[in-house]
Design an enzyme around this catalytic site. Structure first.
Site, mmCIF file in Angstrom:
data_model
loop_
_atom_site.group_PDB
_atom_site.id
_atom_site.type_symbol
_atom_site.label_atom_id
_atom_site.label_comp_id
_atom_site.label_asym_id
_atom_site.label_seq_id
_atom_site.Cartn_x
_atom_site.Cartn_y
_atom_site.Cartn_z
ATOM 1 N N HIS A 1 -2.548 7.796 -5.679
ATOM 2 C CA HIS A 1 -3.326 6.565 -5.796
ATOM 3 C C HIS A 1 -3.547 5.998 -4.393
ATOM 4 O O HIS A 1 -2.611 5.889 -3.606
ATOM 5 C CB HIS A 1 -2.552 5.552 -6.652
ATOM 6 C CG HIS A 1 -3.147 4.184 -6.638
ATOM 7 N ND1 HIS A 1 -4.235 3.836 -7.404
ATOM 8 C CD2 HIS A 1 -2.796 3.071 -5.953
ATOM 9 C CE1 HIS A 1 -4.518 2.564 -7.188
ATOM 10 N NE2 HIS A 1 -3.664 2.090 -6.313
ATOM 11 N N CYS B 1 -3.748 15.802 -3.786
ATOM 12 C CA CYS B 1 -2.411 15.594 -4.362
ATOM 13 C C CYS B 1 -2.387 14.593 -5.513
ATOM 14 O O CYS B 1 -1.344 14.381 -6.125
ATOM 15 C CB CYS B 1 -1.428 15.168 -3.275
ATOM 16 S SG CYS B 1 -1.726 13.520 -2.593
ATOM 17 N N CYS C 1 -11.247 -0.376 -1.045
ATOM 18 C CA CYS C 1 -10.098 -1.208 -0.683
ATOM 19 C C CYS C 1 -8.856 -0.325 -0.823
ATOM 20 O O CYS C 1 -8.438 -0.009 -1.937
ATOM 21 C CB CYS C 1 -10.052 -2.413 -1.619
ATOM 22 S SG CYS C 1 -8.770 -3.596 -1.220
ATOM 23 N N ARG D 1 -17.108 -1.179 -1.270
ATOM 24 C CA ARG D 1 -15.904 -1.466 -0.479
ATOM 25 C C ARG D 1 -14.767 -0.662 -1.079
ATOM 26 O O ARG D 1 -14.325 -0.936 -2.183
ATOM 27 C CB ARG D 1 -15.554 -2.954 -0.513
ATOM 28 C CG ARG D 1 -14.208 -3.265 0.163
ATOM 29 C CD ARG D 1 -13.949 -4.757 0.265
ATOM 30 N NE ARG D 1 -14.034 -5.456 -0.992
ATOM 31 C CZ ARG D 1 -12.989 -5.776 -1.772
ATOM 32 N NH1 ARG D 1 -11.760 -5.438 -1.417
ATOM 33 N NH2 ARG D 1 -13.172 -6.436 -2.898
ATOM 34 N N CYS E 1 -0.230 14.008 1.639
ATOM 35 C CA CYS E 1 -0.558 15.432 1.847
ATOM 36 C C CYS E 1 -1.385 15.707 3.094
ATOM 37 O O CYS E 1 -1.706 16.856 3.366
ATOM 38 C CB CYS E 1 -1.255 15.990 0.612
ATOM 39 S SG CYS E 1 -2.934 15.329 0.379
#
Length: 155
Positions: free
Chosen positions: A125, A122, A143, A141, A74
């Protein structure tokens, strides 16, 4: 009567816990077929199915130019280049995000709780957060899968 009260309390308790588990509805809402047309198969797998790309496969892993990393789905700005660092983990790593554009969830896919990163706009993941980042900054962190990001260089 005690059974009725017990049943009522159980119902209320479970309704609150179910609501706490549901993420907020994203601002950008597309069907699976719309996402499949917009994204590459690998992007779709990572962003929409919470997959993971192979480590060390993203050119963004070693990108240290000035700019902003945006959501590949997005285009919402997610990370500034000054928060990027080389963690050696094989994925682009950041010690902090643009807070208003990221949401956190819990992922149990590996059998234990991990903090999942999602685009707030949106719902895509992005990756996971770990507590082994630079101690001199946040200690975190982020990732992030490289295919979940696009880099926009500073002009």
């Amino acid at each position: 009567m005690k059974k009725i009260i017990f049943f009522f309390l159980l119902t209320v308790l479970f309704s609150f816990s179910a609501n706490a588990q549901n993420p907020k509805k994203p601002k950008v809402n597309k069907t699976n077929s719309e996402w499949k047309q917009l994204l590459t198969p690998q992007q779709y797998h990572v962003l929409r199915e919470a997959g993971t790309e192979r480590p060390n496969s993203s050119p963004l892993n070693k990108n240290y130019k000035e700019g902003v990393y945006v959501c590949a789905a997005c285009k919402t700005p997610l990370y500034k280049s000054d928060s990027k660092f080389d963690s050696g983990c094989g994925w682009p790593s950041f010690d902090s995000a643009i807070k208003e554009n990221i949401e956190f969830g819990v992922d149990y896919k590996l059998g234990y709780a991990r903090t999942e990163l999602r685009c707030k706009t949106c719902g895509s993941h992005l990756g996971h957060v770990f507590d082994d980042g630079p101690k001199e900054t946040t200690g975190k962190r982020h990732c992030v899968n490289g295919v979940a990001l696009e880099f926009i260089p500073k002009k």
